[in-house]
Design a protein around this motif. Structure first.
Motif, PDB file in Angstrom:
ATOM      1  N   LYS A  48      47.393  30.239  34.943  1.00  0.00           N
ATOM      2  CA  LYS A  48      46.515  31.144  35.698  1.00  0.00           C
ATOM      3  C   LYS A  48      47.248  32.391  36.195  1.00  0.00           C
ATOM      4  O   LYS A  48      46.682  33.478  36.190  1.00  0.00           O
ATOM      5  N   GLN A  51      47.479  34.765  33.399  1.00  0.00           N
ATOM      6  CA  GLN A  51      46.144  35.304  33.139  1.00  0.00           C
ATOM      7  C   GLN A  51      45.777  36.373  34.171  1.00  0.00           C
ATOM      8  O   GLN A  51      45.237  37.422  33.816  1.00  0.00           O
ATOM      9  N   GLU A  52      46.073  36.104  35.432  1.00  0.00           N
ATOM     10  CA  GLU A  52      45.766  37.067  36.496  1.00  0.00           C
ATOM     11  C   GLU A  52      46.550  38.363  36.317  1.00  0.00           C
ATOM     12  O   GLU A  52      46.006  39.449  36.512  1.00  0.00           O
ATOM     13  N   LYS A  55      44.956  40.209  33.494  1.00  0.00           N
ATOM     14  CA  LYS A  55      43.644  40.730  33.899  1.00  0.00           C
ATOM     15  C   LYS A  55      43.822  42.007  34.714  1.00  0.00           C
ATOM     16  O   LYS A  55      43.057  42.971  34.563  1.00  0.00           O
ATOM     17  N   VAL A 105      35.951  36.772  30.211  1.00  0.00           N
ATOM     18  CA  VAL A 105      36.967  36.446  31.223  1.00  0.00           C
ATOM     19  C   VAL A 105      36.634  35.128  31.936  1.00  0.00           C
ATOM     20  O   VAL A 105      37.516  34.276  32.073  1.00  0.00           O
ATOM     21  N   TYR A 109      39.107  31.826  32.055  1.00  0.00           N
ATOM     22  CA  TYR A 109      39.504  31.163  33.309  1.00  0.00           C
ATOM     23  C   TYR A 109      39.064  29.697  33.353  1.00  0.00           C
ATOM     24  O   TYR A 109      39.735  28.865  33.958  1.00  0.00           O
TER      25      TYR A 109
END
Length: 147
Positions: A48, A51-52, A55, A105, A109
């Motif tokens: 995560k 990924q954050e 993003k 997205v 997630y």
């Protein structure tokens, strides 16, 4: 003291206007490429936090693209036929971004990478083809390679 703040505000405004007016199709192209590359990387990110981080880069590139797009649309020097192409770009970009934010997205997630990839290779691929075609029509093939 107030004069210093006034002059600082005026200079800052002029610099922002100059930067906005200097926007080009190459800025839009770079924003599109960077947003796409980081979204694809999100699909492969294992955790995560990664990924954050990706993003955030997608969002930054998207903002840069939109800033350049609005600057070009607002520039009196932009030819009317090019404004038509830019408006088509904006319409397609908005649809692509909405699907990305509302469907792709969230699927990433949620760990539904296959669903995200299916969306990305379906309607999003068509939209991307449209966007790249408009960039080409607007002279984007003459942009220097991304660094």
């Amino acid at each position: 003291m107030r004069n210093v703040f006034t002059w600082t505000a005026i200079v800052a405004s002029l610099l922002v206007m100059q930067l906005a007016q200097a926007a080009s199709i190459c800025d839009i192209k770079m924003g599109l490429q960077t947003a796409r590359e980081n979204l694809v990387a999100m699909l492969d990110a294992a955790d995560k936090a990664a990924q954050e981080d990706l993003k955030k880069k997608v969002d930054e590139a998207s903002t840069a693209l939109e800033t350049a797009l609005e600057a070009m649309l607002g520039d009196a020097k932009t030819a009317e036929d090019n404004k038509g192409k830019l408006n088509k770009f904006k319409e397609t970009w908005t649809a692509l971004k909405d699907t990305r934010e509302k469907e792709i997205v969230p699927a990433i997630y949620a760990g539904k990478k296959a669903d995200a990839k299916a969306l990305a290779t379906g309607i999003q691929a068509e939209r991307m083809t449209t966007l790249k075609g408009l960039i080409k029509e607007l002279g984007g093939d003459d942009c220097k390679a991304a660094k």
